[in-house]
Motif scaffolding. Sequence first.
Motif, PDB file in Angstrom:
ATOM      1  N   ILE A  77       0.837  -1.207   0.000  1.00  0.00           N
ATOM      2  CA  ILE A  77       0.000   0.000   0.000  1.00  0.00           C
ATOM      3  C   ILE A  77       0.872   1.257   0.000  1.00  0.00           C
ATOM      4  O   ILE A  77       0.555   2.245  -0.660  1.00  0.00           O
ATOM      5  CB  ILE A  77      -0.966   0.004   1.195  1.00  0.00           C
ATOM      6  CG1 ILE A  77      -1.932  -1.171   1.096  1.00  0.00           C
ATOM      7  CG2 ILE A  77      -1.742   1.307   1.275  1.00  0.00           C
ATOM      8  CD1 ILE A  77      -2.786  -1.374   2.324  1.00  0.00           C
ATOM      9  N   ARG A  80       2.077   3.387  -3.245  1.00  0.00           N
ATOM     10  CA  ARG A  80       1.248   4.339  -3.983  1.00  0.00           C
ATOM     11  C   ARG A  80       1.693   5.766  -3.644  1.00  0.00           C
ATOM     12  O   ARG A  80       1.927   6.086  -2.478  1.00  0.00           O
ATOM     13  CB  ARG A  80      -0.220   4.171  -3.630  1.00  0.00           C
ATOM     14  CG  ARG A  80      -0.753   2.789  -3.827  1.00  0.00           C
ATOM     15  CD  ARG A  80      -1.220   2.619  -5.233  1.00  0.00           C
ATOM     16  NE  ARG A  80      -1.906   1.339  -5.354  1.00  0.00           N
ATOM     17  CZ  ARG A  80      -1.721   0.533  -6.362  1.00  0.00           C
ATOM     18  NH1 ARG A  80      -0.922   0.871  -7.322  1.00  0.00           N
ATOM     19  NH2 ARG A  80      -2.354  -0.604  -6.421  1.00  0.00           N
ATOM     20  N   ILE A  83      -0.423   7.720  -1.093  1.00  0.00           N
ATOM     21  CA  ILE A  83      -0.351   7.076   0.220  1.00  0.00           C
ATOM     22  C   ILE A  83       0.958   7.454   0.905  1.00  0.00           C
ATOM     23  O   ILE A  83       0.984   7.703   2.111  1.00  0.00           O
ATOM     24  CB  ILE A  83      -0.499   5.541   0.088  1.00  0.00           C
ATOM     25  CG1 ILE A  83      -1.863   5.183  -0.502  1.00  0.00           C
ATOM     26  CG2 ILE A  83      -0.274   4.859   1.422  1.00  0.00           C
ATOM     27  CD1 ILE A  83      -3.055   5.638   0.312  1.00  0.00           C
ATOM     28  N   CYS A 103      -7.696   6.310  -3.938  1.00  0.00           N
ATOM     29  CA  CYS A 103      -8.749   5.373  -4.347  1.00  0.00           C
ATOM     30  C   CYS A 103      -9.374   5.820  -5.662  1.00  0.00           C
ATOM     31  O   CYS A 103      -9.617   4.994  -6.553  1.00  0.00           O
ATOM     32  CB  CYS A 103      -9.813   5.254  -3.254  1.00  0.00           C
ATOM     33  SG  CYS A 103      -9.234   4.445  -1.754  1.00  0.00           S
ATOM     34  N   THR A 123      -6.467   0.113  -3.519  1.00  0.00           N
ATOM     35  CA  THR A 123      -6.065   0.740  -2.257  1.00  0.00           C
ATOM     36  C   THR A 123      -7.118   0.507  -1.186  1.00  0.00           C
ATOM     37  O   THR A 123      -6.803   0.135  -0.055  1.00  0.00           O
ATOM     38  CB  THR A 123      -5.824   2.246  -2.461  1.00  0.00           C
ATOM     39  OG1 THR A 123      -4.794   2.418  -3.439  1.00  0.00           O
ATOM     40  CG2 THR A 123      -5.419   2.924  -1.174  1.00  0.00           C
ATOM     41  N   ASN A 126      -7.088  -3.124  -0.130  1.00  0.00           N
ATOM     42  CA  ASN A 126      -5.922  -3.415   0.702  1.00  0.00           C
ATOM     43  C   ASN A 126      -6.055  -2.812   2.097  1.00  0.00           C
ATOM     44  O   ASN A 126      -5.621  -3.413   3.082  1.00  0.00           O
ATOM     45  CB  ASN A 126      -4.642  -2.922   0.019  1.00  0.00           C
ATOM     46  CG  ASN A 126      -4.273  -3.763  -1.173  1.00  0.00           C
ATOM     47  OD1 ASN A 126      -4.641  -4.928  -1.275  1.00  0.00           O
ATOM     48  ND2 ASN A 126      -3.533  -3.181  -2.096  1.00  0.00           N
ATOM     49  N   LEU A 127      -6.661  -1.642   2.191  1.00  0.00           N
ATOM     50  CA  LEU A 127      -6.860  -1.041   3.512  1.00  0.00           C
ATOM     51  C   LEU A 127      -7.876  -1.839   4.337  1.00  0.00           C
ATOM     52  O   LEU A 127      -7.721  -1.979   5.552  1.00  0.00           O
ATOM     53  CB  LEU A 127      -7.286   0.419   3.382  1.00  0.00           C
ATOM     54  CG  LEU A 127      -6.182   1.382   2.972  1.00  0.00           C
ATOM     55  CD1 LEU A 127      -6.756   2.759   2.674  1.00  0.00           C
ATOM     56  CD2 LEU A 127      -5.109   1.470   4.043  1.00  0.00           C
TER      57      LEU A 127
END
Length: 139
Positions: A77, A80, A83, A103, A123, A126-127
Motif C-alpha cells: 500500500i 502508492r 499514500i 482510491c 487501495t 488493501n486497507l
Amino acid sequence: MGKITRRLAIGLTGIVGIGAVAYGGSLFACRFVPRKHPDFFALLNAVPDNAAARRIGRAIVAAGHAPADFDRLAALISQRPLIRTALSTDCPTTRKRLVQDQCSADFADGRMVSVDGWILSETEANLCAAAWLAEGETA
C-alpha cells in the motif's frame, strides 16, 4: 456599471481577509493535531471501523487479492504515491483526503478488485484487508 466605492472596496477586502485568515488558521491548526498512530496504522482511520469492512478485508485476503502478511501488505500500500504523502502528513483530514484521492486514481487507472459483489479500488481493498489483519494482531 458604476465606480467602485470606498465602502465596497473595504467590504471586499474584509471578506477576502476573513477567508484568508480562516484558511490559514485551519492549516496552522492541523499542524498541532496529535497523530495517534505515527505509522501505517494512521491510514486505517480512512477505513470504517466496523465488522463489514473487516469482513470485506477477510474476503480480499481469502480471494488472494491481498497478502495475508501485514508487513507485506503495508509495504504494498505504501508504494502508492498519494499514500506515501498521506503517511508523511500529520493532519488527519489531509490524510483522509489523500487516501480518498488515491482510491479515485485507482478507479481511473482501472485498478479495481471484485469480491463478494463489491467493486473496490485496490487501495481501498488493501486497507480493508489491513484493518482485518490489524484486528487479528491486536486480539
